[in-house]
Design a protein around this motif. Structure first.
Motif, PDB file in Angstrom:
ATOM      1  N   ASP A 148      63.011 -13.101  -4.976  1.00  0.00           N
ATOM      2  CA  ASP A 148      61.856 -13.439  -5.836  1.00  0.00           C
ATOM      3  C   ASP A 148      60.554 -12.466  -5.452  1.00  0.00           C
ATOM      4  OD1 ASP A 148      59.660 -14.499  -7.306  1.00  0.00           O
ATOM      5  OD2 ASP A 148      59.623 -16.295  -6.277  1.00  0.00           O
ATOM      6  N   PRO A 149      60.068 -11.679  -6.514  1.00  0.00           N
ATOM      7  CA  PRO A 149      58.858 -10.704  -5.756  1.00  0.00           C
ATOM      8  C   PRO A 149      57.776 -11.312  -5.584  1.00  0.00           C
ATOM      9  CG  PRO A 149      59.474 -10.681  -8.228  1.00  0.00           C
ATOM     10  CD  PRO A 149      60.388 -11.493  -7.614  1.00  0.00           C
ATOM     11  N   VAL A 150      57.528 -12.623  -5.978  1.00  0.00           N
ATOM     12  CA  VAL A 150      56.396 -13.297  -5.634  1.00  0.00           C
ATOM     13  C   VAL A 150      56.553 -13.733  -4.036  1.00  0.00           C
ATOM     14  CG1 VAL A 150      54.938 -14.950  -6.015  1.00  0.00           C
ATOM     15  CG2 VAL A 150      55.909 -13.973  -7.775  1.00  0.00           C
ATOM     16  N   ALA A 151      57.502 -13.855  -3.452  1.00  0.00           N
ATOM     17  CA  ALA A 151      57.683 -14.289  -2.038  1.00  0.00           C
ATOM     18  C   ALA A 151      56.807 -13.280  -1.091  1.00  0.00           C
ATOM     19  CB  ALA A 151      59.279 -14.405  -1.486  1.00  0.00           C
ATOM     20  N   VAL A 152      56.700 -11.930  -1.466  1.00  0.00           N
ATOM     21  CA  VAL A 152      56.010 -10.980  -0.491  1.00  0.00           C
ATOM     22  C   VAL A 152      54.500 -11.776  -0.307  1.00  0.00           C
ATOM     23  CG1 VAL A 152      55.305  -9.518  -2.319  1.00  0.00           C
ATOM     24  CG2 VAL A 152      55.663  -8.771   0.164  1.00  0.00           C
ATOM     25  N   ILE A 153      54.131 -12.346  -1.230  1.00  0.00           N
ATOM     26  CA  ILE A 153      52.767 -13.086  -1.262  1.00  0.00           C
ATOM     27  C   ILE A 153      52.847 -14.537  -0.609  1.00  0.00           C
ATOM     28  CG2 ILE A 153      50.787 -13.831  -2.741  1.00  0.00           C
ATOM     29  CD1 ILE A 153      51.696 -11.564  -4.735  1.00  0.00           C
ATOM     30  N   ASP A 154      53.936 -15.220  -1.366  1.00  0.00           N
ATOM     31  CA  ASP A 154      53.922 -16.706  -1.118  1.00  0.00           C
ATOM     32  C   ASP A 154      54.154 -17.077   0.342  1.00  0.00           C
ATOM     33  OD1 ASP A 154      53.345 -17.225  -3.675  1.00  0.00           O
ATOM     34  OD2 ASP A 154      55.388 -17.943  -4.255  1.00  0.00           O
ATOM     35  N   HIS A 183      52.436 -21.514  10.811  1.00  0.00           N
ATOM     36  CA  HIS A 183      53.556 -20.633  11.370  1.00  0.00           C
ATOM     37  C   HIS A 183      53.162 -19.285  11.332  1.00  0.00           C
ATOM     38  CE1 HIS A 183      55.641 -24.375  10.428  1.00  0.00           C
ATOM     39  NE2 HIS A 183      55.592 -24.294   9.222  1.00  0.00           N
ATOM     40  N   ASP A 184      54.211 -18.457  12.286  1.00  0.00           N
ATOM     41  CA  ASP A 184      54.014 -17.288  12.466  1.00  0.00           C
ATOM     42  C   ASP A 184      55.015 -16.353  11.745  1.00  0.00           C
ATOM     43  OD1 ASP A 184      51.775 -17.403  14.323  1.00  0.00           O
ATOM     44  OD2 ASP A 184      53.249 -18.038  15.792  1.00  0.00           O
ATOM     45  N   LEU A 185      54.585 -15.366  10.754  1.00  0.00           N
ATOM     46  CA  LEU A 185      55.476 -14.449  10.135  1.00  0.00           C
ATOM     47  C   LEU A 185      55.615 -13.593  11.283  1.00  0.00           C
ATOM     48  CD1 LEU A 185      57.006 -13.704   7.627  1.00  0.00           C
ATOM     49  CD2 LEU A 185      54.947 -12.653   6.821  1.00  0.00           C
ATOM     50  N   ILE A 186      56.878 -13.278  11.779  1.00  0.00           N
ATOM     51  CA  ILE A 186      56.975 -12.326  12.853  1.00  0.00           C
ATOM     52  C   ILE A 186      57.458 -10.948  12.186  1.00  0.00           C
ATOM     53  CG2 ILE A 186      57.033 -13.903  14.825  1.00  0.00           C
ATOM     54  CD1 ILE A 186      60.014 -14.103  14.582  1.00  0.00           C
ATOM     55  N   ALA A 187      58.299 -10.959  11.352  1.00  0.00           N
ATOM     56  CA  ALA A 187      58.782  -9.711  10.800  1.00  0.00           C
ATOM     57  C   ALA A 187      59.104  -9.768   9.278  1.00  0.00           C
ATOM     58  CB  ALA A 187      59.717  -9.175  11.462  1.00  0.00           C
ATOM     59  N   THR A 188      58.892  -8.773   8.336  1.00  0.00           N
ATOM     60  CA  THR A 188      59.767  -8.799   7.057  1.00  0.00           C
ATOM     61  C   THR A 188      60.493  -7.377   6.899  1.00  0.00           C
ATOM     62  OG1 THR A 188      57.664  -9.893   6.273  1.00  0.00           O
ATOM     63  CG2 THR A 188      58.927  -8.599   4.849  1.00  0.00           C
ATOM     64  N   THR A 189      61.367  -7.625   6.537  1.00  0.00           N
ATOM     65  CA  THR A 189      62.347  -6.485   6.260  1.00  0.00           C
ATOM     66  C   THR A 189      63.065  -6.414   5.042  1.00  0.00           C
ATOM     67  OG1 THR A 189      63.175  -6.735   8.949  1.00  0.00           O
ATOM     68  CG2 THR A 189      64.574  -5.462   7.569  1.00  0.00           C
ATOM     69  N   LEU A 202      66.415 -17.489  -6.190  1.00  0.00           N
ATOM     70  CA  LEU A 202      65.650 -18.532  -6.623  1.00  0.00           C
ATOM     71  C   LEU A 202      64.317 -17.827  -6.887  1.00  0.00           C
ATOM     72  CD1 LEU A 202      66.571 -20.998  -3.743  1.00  0.00           C
ATOM     73  CD2 LEU A 202      67.361 -20.832  -6.122  1.00  0.00           C
ATOM     74  N   ILE A 203      63.609 -18.610  -7.724  1.00  0.00           N
ATOM     75  CA  ILE A 203      62.098 -18.066  -8.154  1.00  0.00           C
ATOM     76  C   ILE A 203      61.185 -19.260  -7.543  1.00  0.00           C
ATOM     77  CG2 ILE A 203      62.928 -16.907 -10.176  1.00  0.00           C
ATOM     78  CD1 ILE A 203      61.890 -19.048 -11.937  1.00  0.00           C
ATOM     79  N   CYS A 204      59.923 -18.576  -7.446  1.00  0.00           N
ATOM     80  CA  CYS A 204      58.745 -19.691  -6.935  1.00  0.00           C
ATOM     81  C   CYS A 204      58.601 -20.817  -7.708  1.00  0.00           C
ATOM     82  CB  CYS A 204      57.415 -18.697  -7.396  1.00  0.00           C
ATOM     83  SG  CYS A 204      56.119 -19.489  -6.697  1.00  0.00           S
ATOM     84  N   PRO A 205      58.589 -21.858  -7.099  1.00  0.00           N
ATOM     85  CA  PRO A 205      57.983 -21.871  -5.674  1.00  0.00           C
ATOM     86  C   PRO A 205      59.382 -22.266  -4.708  1.00  0.00           C
ATOM     87  CG  PRO A 205      57.745 -24.062  -6.485  1.00  0.00           C
ATOM     88  CD  PRO A 205      58.289 -23.175  -7.721  1.00  0.00           C
ATOM     89  N   LEU A 206      60.534 -22.316  -5.060  1.00  0.00           N
ATOM     90  CA  LEU A 206      61.742 -22.773  -4.171  1.00  0.00           C
ATOM     91  C   LEU A 206      61.983 -22.001  -3.073  1.00  0.00           C
ATOM     92  CD1 LEU A 206      64.300 -23.354  -7.237  1.00  0.00           C
ATOM     93  CD2 LEU A 206      62.856 -24.947  -6.087  1.00  0.00           C
ATOM     94  N   PRO A 207      61.853 -20.756  -3.043  1.00  0.00           N
ATOM     95  CA  PRO A 207      62.026 -20.136  -1.673  1.00  0.00           C
ATOM     96  C   PRO A 207      60.976 -20.639  -0.467  1.00  0.00           C
ATOM     97  CG  PRO A 207      62.142 -18.339  -3.273  1.00  0.00           C
ATOM     98  CD  PRO A 207      61.690 -19.606  -3.973  1.00  0.00           C
ATOM     99  N   VAL A 208      59.685 -20.811  -0.845  1.00  0.00           N
ATOM    100  CA  VAL A 208      58.842 -21.335   0.050  1.00  0.00           C
ATOM    101  C   VAL A 208      59.047 -22.761   0.261  1.00  0.00           C
ATOM    102  CG1 VAL A 208      56.370 -22.056   0.444  1.00  0.00           C
ATOM    103  CG2 VAL A 208      56.961 -19.737  -0.299  1.00  0.00           C
ATOM    104  N   LEU A 209      59.545 -23.552  -0.546  1.00  0.00           N
ATOM    105  CA  LEU A 209      59.931 -24.969  -0.549  1.00  0.00           C
ATOM    106  C   LEU A 209      61.183 -25.189   0.692  1.00  0.00           C
ATOM    107  CD1 LEU A 209      59.304 -26.468  -3.985  1.00  0.00           C
ATOM    108  CD2 LEU A 209      57.750 -26.737  -1.912  1.00  0.00           C
ATOM    109  N   THR A 220      64.905  -9.441   0.561  1.00  0.00           N
ATOM    110  CA  THR A 220      63.853  -9.214   1.761  1.00  0.00           C
ATOM    111  C   THR A 220      64.103 -10.462   2.540  1.00  0.00           C
ATOM    112  OG1 THR A 220      62.210  -8.008   0.236  1.00  0.00           O
ATOM    113  CG2 THR A 220      61.679  -9.062   2.420  1.00  0.00           C
ATOM    114  N   ALA A 221      64.196  -9.930   3.782  1.00  0.00           N
ATOM    115  CA  ALA A 221      64.286 -11.146   5.098  1.00  0.00           C
ATOM    116  C   ALA A 221      62.733 -11.454   5.527  1.00  0.00           C
ATOM    117  CB  ALA A 221      65.067 -10.472   6.223  1.00  0.00           C
TER     118      ALA A 221
END
Length: 83
Positions: free
Chosen positions: A40-46, A56-62, A12-19, A68-69
């Motif tokens: 989506d490469p933009v998710a790292v920013i979004d 919300h708290d982003l507690i980890a990115t893997t 999925l591409i922006c904005p769907l992952p964040v939605l 990417t999780a």
């Protein structure tokens, strides 16, 4: 890392992952966690931006081979900020 919910937003591409992440977090109680898988490469920013803005708290990115999780904990005041 153990989470309360896992969302597969690969392909999925922006904005769907964040939605999808937002919709899932609204269904959880404060303190519960979500793992969002995204390609989506933009998710790292979004995702970090969304978390900061919505309380919300982003507690980890893997980074994995195919995605990417993003591990997110629902914030205590998020219901007020998003409602």
């Amino acid at each position: 890392m153990e989470t309360d919910l896992e969302i597969d937003a690969r392909g999925l591409i922006c904005p769907l992952p964040v939605l999808r992440l937002r919709k899932a977090l609204l269904q959880l109680a404060p303190g519960q966690t979500v793992c969002l898988w995204a390609t989506d490469p933009v998710a790292v920013i979004d995702v970090p931006h969304f978390c900061a803005e919505a309380g919300h708290d982003l507690i980890a990115t893997t980074a994995a081979t195919d995605a990417t999780a993003y591990f997110v904990r629902r914030g205590p005041l998020a219901e007020i900020a998003e409602g």
